[in-house]
Enzyme design. Structure first.
Site, PDB file in Angstrom:
ATOM      1  N   ASP A  43       0.846  -1.198   0.000  1.00 60.23           N
ATOM      2  CA  ASP A  43       0.000   0.000   0.000  1.00 60.23           C
ATOM      3  C   ASP A  43       0.886   1.253   0.000  1.00 60.23           C
ATOM      4  O   ASP A  43       0.375   2.375  -0.130  1.00 60.23           O
ATOM      5  CB  ASP A  43      -0.985  -0.007   1.181  1.00 60.23           C
ATOM      6  CG  ASP A  43      -0.303   0.011   2.531  1.00 60.23           C
ATOM      7  OD1 ASP A  43       0.916  -0.245   2.596  1.00 60.23           O
ATOM      8  OD2 ASP A  43      -0.994   0.275   3.535  1.00 60.23           O
ATOM      9  N   SER A  44       2.208   1.068   0.063  1.00 58.33           N
ATOM     10  CA  SER A  44       3.148   2.167  -0.166  1.00 58.33           C
ATOM     11  C   SER A  44       3.003   2.715  -1.589  1.00 58.33           C
ATOM     12  O   SER A  44       3.590   3.743  -1.914  1.00 58.33           O
ATOM     13  CB  SER A  44       4.592   1.714   0.090  1.00 58.33           C
ATOM     14  OG  SER A  44       4.877   0.520  -0.618  1.00 58.33           O
ATOM     15  N   ASP A  82      -0.965  -6.259  -0.236  1.00 54.04           N
ATOM     16  CA  ASP A  82      -1.115  -5.549   1.033  1.00 54.04           C
ATOM     17  C   ASP A  82      -2.564  -5.070   1.127  1.00 54.04           C
ATOM     18  O   ASP A  82      -3.073  -4.423   0.209  1.00 54.04           O
ATOM     19  CB  ASP A  82      -0.188  -4.314   0.986  1.00 54.04           C
ATOM     20  CG  ASP A  82       0.475  -3.992   2.299  1.00 54.04           C
ATOM     21  OD1 ASP A  82       0.278  -4.727   3.285  1.00 54.04           O
ATOM     22  OD2 ASP A  82       1.232  -2.989   2.316  1.00 54.04           O
ATOM     23  N   LYS A 112      -1.275  -9.417   2.994  1.00 55.69           N
ATOM     24  CA  LYS A 112      -0.614  -8.946   4.204  1.00 55.69           C
ATOM     25  C   LYS A 112      -1.557  -8.006   4.946  1.00 55.69           C
ATOM     26  O   LYS A 112      -2.208  -7.163   4.324  1.00 55.69           O
ATOM     27  CB  LYS A 112       0.698  -8.222   3.886  1.00 55.69           C
ATOM     28  CG  LYS A 112       1.426  -7.732   5.148  1.00 55.69           C
ATOM     29  CD  LYS A 112       2.838  -7.279   4.874  1.00 55.69           C
ATOM     30  CE  LYS A 112       2.952  -5.919   4.243  1.00 55.69           C
ATOM     31  NZ  LYS A 112       2.321  -4.831   5.039  1.00 55.69           N
ATOM     32  N   GLU A 114      -1.669  -5.359   8.348  1.00 52.78           N
ATOM     33  CA  GLU A 114      -0.968  -4.731   9.463  1.00 52.78           C
ATOM     34  C   GLU A 114      -1.631  -5.233  10.740  1.00 52.78           C
ATOM     35  O   GLU A 114      -2.838  -5.063  10.942  1.00 52.78           O
ATOM     36  CB  GLU A 114      -0.997  -3.200   9.334  1.00 52.78           C
ATOM     37  CG  GLU A 114      -0.115  -2.741   8.176  1.00 52.78           C
ATOM     38  CD  GLU A 114       0.081  -1.245   8.081  1.00 52.78           C
ATOM     39  OE1 GLU A 114      -0.289  -0.506   9.023  1.00 52.78           O
ATOM     40  OE2 GLU A 114       0.623  -0.791   7.054  1.00 52.78           O
ATOM     41  N   GLU A 180       8.813  -4.193  10.968  1.00 55.77           N
ATOM     42  CA  GLU A 180       9.223  -2.908  10.398  1.00 55.77           C
ATOM     43  C   GLU A 180       9.733  -1.955  11.477  1.00 55.77           C
ATOM     44  O   GLU A 180       9.038  -1.697  12.467  1.00 55.77           O
ATOM     45  CB  GLU A 180       8.040  -2.277   9.635  1.00 55.77           C
ATOM     46  CG  GLU A 180       8.374  -0.903   9.054  1.00 55.77           C
ATOM     47  CD  GLU A 180       7.409  -0.420   7.979  1.00 55.77           C
ATOM     48  OE1 GLU A 180       6.519  -1.195   7.565  1.00 55.77           O
ATOM     49  OE2 GLU A 180       7.567   0.729   7.531  1.00 55.77           O
TER      50      GLU A 180
HETATM   51  N1  LIG Z   1       9.008   5.108  -0.220  1.00 56.20           N
HETATM   52  C1  LIG Z   1       8.571   4.550   0.909  1.00 56.20           C
HETATM   53  N2  LIG Z   1       9.402   3.747   1.602  1.00 56.20           N
HETATM   54  C2  LIG Z   1       8.989   3.158   2.758  1.00 56.20           C
HETATM   55  O1  LIG Z   1       9.783   2.392   3.360  1.00 56.20           O
HETATM   56  C3  LIG Z   1       7.662   3.407   3.217  1.00 56.20           C
HETATM   57  C4  LIG Z   1       6.836   4.230   2.441  1.00 56.20           C
HETATM   58  N3  LIG Z   1       7.308   4.801   1.316  1.00 56.20           N
HETATM   59  N4  LIG Z   1       5.543   4.484   2.821  1.00 56.20           N
HETATM   60  C5  LIG Z   1       4.960   3.726   3.878  1.00 56.20           C
HETATM   61  C6  LIG Z   1       5.932   3.461   4.935  1.00 56.20           C
HETATM   62  C7  LIG Z   1       6.381   4.664   5.740  1.00 56.20           C
HETATM   63  N5  LIG Z   1       7.687   4.262   6.168  1.00 56.20           N
HETATM   64  C8  LIG Z   1       8.546   5.061   6.934  1.00 56.20           C
HETATM   65  C9  LIG Z   1       8.474   6.424   6.870  1.00 56.20           C
HETATM   66  C10 LIG Z   1       9.326   7.222   7.582  1.00 56.20           C
HETATM   67  C11 LIG Z   1      10.280   6.670   8.420  1.00 56.20           C
HETATM   68  C12 LIG Z   1      11.177   7.592   9.164  1.00 56.20           C
HETATM   69  O2  LIG Z   1      11.705   8.551   8.623  1.00 56.20           O
HETATM   70  N6  LIG Z   1      11.402   7.427  10.452  1.00 56.20           N
HETATM   71  C13 LIG Z   1      12.236   8.339  11.236  1.00 56.20           C
HETATM   72  C14 LIG Z   1      11.562   8.663  12.536  1.00 56.20           C
HETATM   73  C15 LIG Z   1      10.382   9.546  12.313  1.00 56.20           C
HETATM   74  C16 LIG Z   1       9.609   9.782  13.600  1.00 56.20           C
HETATM   75  O3  LIG Z   1      10.146   9.643  14.700  1.00 56.20           O
HETATM   76  O4  LIG Z   1       8.417  10.105  13.501  1.00 56.20           O
HETATM   77  C17 LIG Z   1      13.589   7.718  11.531  1.00 56.20           C
HETATM   78  O5  LIG Z   1      14.537   8.464  11.726  1.00 56.20           O
HETATM   79  O6  LIG Z   1      13.687   6.504  11.559  1.00 56.20           O
HETATM   80  C18 LIG Z   1      10.370   5.288   8.511  1.00 56.20           C
HETATM   81  C19 LIG Z   1       9.502   4.488   7.763  1.00 56.20           C
HETATM   82  C20 LIG Z   1       8.056   2.999   5.597  1.00 56.20           C
HETATM   83  N7  LIG Z   1       7.190   2.888   4.432  1.00 56.20           N
HETATM   84  C1  LIG Z   2       7.303  -1.719   3.385  1.00 51.47           C
HETATM   85  C2  LIG Z   2       6.353  -2.851   3.235  1.00 51.47           C
HETATM   86  C3  LIG Z   2       6.503  -3.862   4.311  1.00 51.47           C
HETATM   87  C4  LIG Z   2       4.927  -2.387   3.074  1.00 51.47           C
HETATM   88  O1  LIG Z   2       4.059  -2.661   3.858  1.00 51.47           O
HETATM   89  C5  LIG Z   2       4.594  -1.561   1.908  1.00 51.47           C
HETATM   90  O2  LIG Z   2       5.441  -1.369   1.020  1.00 51.47           O
HETATM   91  O3  LIG Z   2       3.451  -1.101   1.844  1.00 51.47           O
HETATM   92 MG   LIG Z   3       2.251  -1.589   3.556  1.00 54.13          MG
END
Ligand SMILES: Nc1nc(=O)c2c([nH]1)NC[C@@H]1CN(c3ccc(C(=O)N[C@@H](CCC(=O)O)C(=O)O)cc3)CN21
Ligand SMILES: CC(C)C(=O)C(=O)O
Ligand SMILES: [Mg+2]
Length: 270
Positions: A43-44, A82, A112, A114, A180
């Site tokens: 769903d990304s 997803d 999948k 969540e 994740e």
């Molecule tokens: N392009 C893309 N890649 C991804 O992996 C992804 C998506 N989109 N969309 C759905 C989710 C969102 N995801 C994410 C988004 C942001 C962080 C991130 O930047 N985390 C920060 C902390 C942010 C906070 O504390 O709120 C970090 O530093 O880890 C991690 C996973 C993983 N997924």
């Molecule tokens: C990052 C993976 C696990 C996912 O749920 C997505 O791409 O939507």
């Molecule tokens: Mg997803």
């Protein structure tokens, strides 16, 4: 030969399982040809392809359409769809109908969800009905309004709860588990506590497999989470090609003689 849910389950502890997302036929074809075990139609797609800021607006119709495109282009990989936000979890009948569409209409082999306390029974029901379920714990982006995108399972209590939920989903029949954005030591503990394979994203090296969003992995995304490694620079390659095209048209270099055709018989008329 086509991977099955059973192959994925049995691979745990052997060579690491590889999973990437794909949302369209050409990407799925490339990912499949390179021998990746599992293609997740994530769903990304909301972030990567549809221009949304989160995954929340993604619909069942959009997921079914993308999953069908991926299934048509995939020969060997297991295709997992997803389930988008609010398409499952609140009503069992609707959840099963929506998940059923991914298998019946779109050619997915599994879905999948969540996961949380509310998906244990649903995972069991779907598994009983022949819908293989991949569970997903840790950072669950459909809960962005409660959790943000912060790392999960960072306290003793939260880690213990994740472990309990992992075991509960395995007992309910889940065939695999995505972890994740959780600490590597917590992911290792969960991986040791269950016999289904764990597939990590930002969860360290001790999972049975790894998954990334394909746009992030090939270097197409304009922004990526911190746990991503870019294995290419597709964005720059594509920008160069687009720029080359624009310039060639503007300077009159394209189309050249080899790209066009003059019909000789019409030469004396036109
Ligand atoms: N392009 C893309 N890649 C991804 O992996 C992804 C998506 N989109 N969309 C759905 C989710 C969102 N995801 C994410 C988004 C942001 C962080 C991130 O930047 N985390 C920060 C902390 C942010 C906070 O504390 O709120 C970090 O530093 O880890 C991690 C996973 C993983 N997924
Ligand atoms: C990052 C993976 C696990 C996912 O749920 C997505 O791409 O939507
Ligand atoms: Mg997803």
């Amino acid at each position: 030969m086509r991977s099955t849910v059973r192959d994925v389950r049995e691979k745990a502890g052997d060579e690491p399982i590889t999973m990437l997302t794909a949302y369209d036929a050409v990407t799925a074809e490339i990912v499949d040809e390179q021998g990746v075990d599992v293609i997740l139609v994530g769903d990304s797609i909301g972030n990567t392809k549809l221009g949304h800021e989160s995954t929340l607006p993604v619909t069942v119709d959009e997921m079914a359409s993308a999953t069908a495109a991926v299934s048509r282009a995939t020969e060997d990989a297991l295709v997992v769809a997803d389930m988008p936000f609010l398409s499952y979890g609140h009503d069992e009948k609707e959840s099963i109908e929506n998940a059923g569409r991914m298998l019946k209409e779109a050619g997915a082999h599994a879905v999948k969800l969540e996961s949380g306390p509310h998906t244990v029974e649903l995972t069991e029901r779907m598994s009983q009905l022949g819908i293989p379920v991949m569970a997903h714990l840790g950072l669950t982006p459909q809960r962005v309004n409660q959790l943000g995108y912060a790392r999960q399972g960072t306290t003793e209590e939260a880690a213990a709860e994740m472990l309990d939920l992992a075991v509960a989903h395995e007992e309910a029949g889940a065939f695999s588990l995505v972890l994740e954005h959780v600490p590597a030591n917590v992911a290792r503990e969960v991986t040791e506590a269950v016999s289904m394979p764990t597939i990590g994203i930002g969860a360290g090296p001790h999972c049975d497999g790894q998954v990334l969003v394909v746009d992030d992995a090939v270097g197409l995304s304009s922004w990526t989470p911190s746990f991503v490694e870019e294995f290419g620079d597709v964005r720059e390659a594509m920008a160069d090609a687009v720029d080359g095209y624009r310039e060639a048209v503007e300077t009159g270099e394209f189309p050249a003689g080899e790209h066009s055709h003059v019909e000789d018989e019409l030469d004396d008329i036109y």
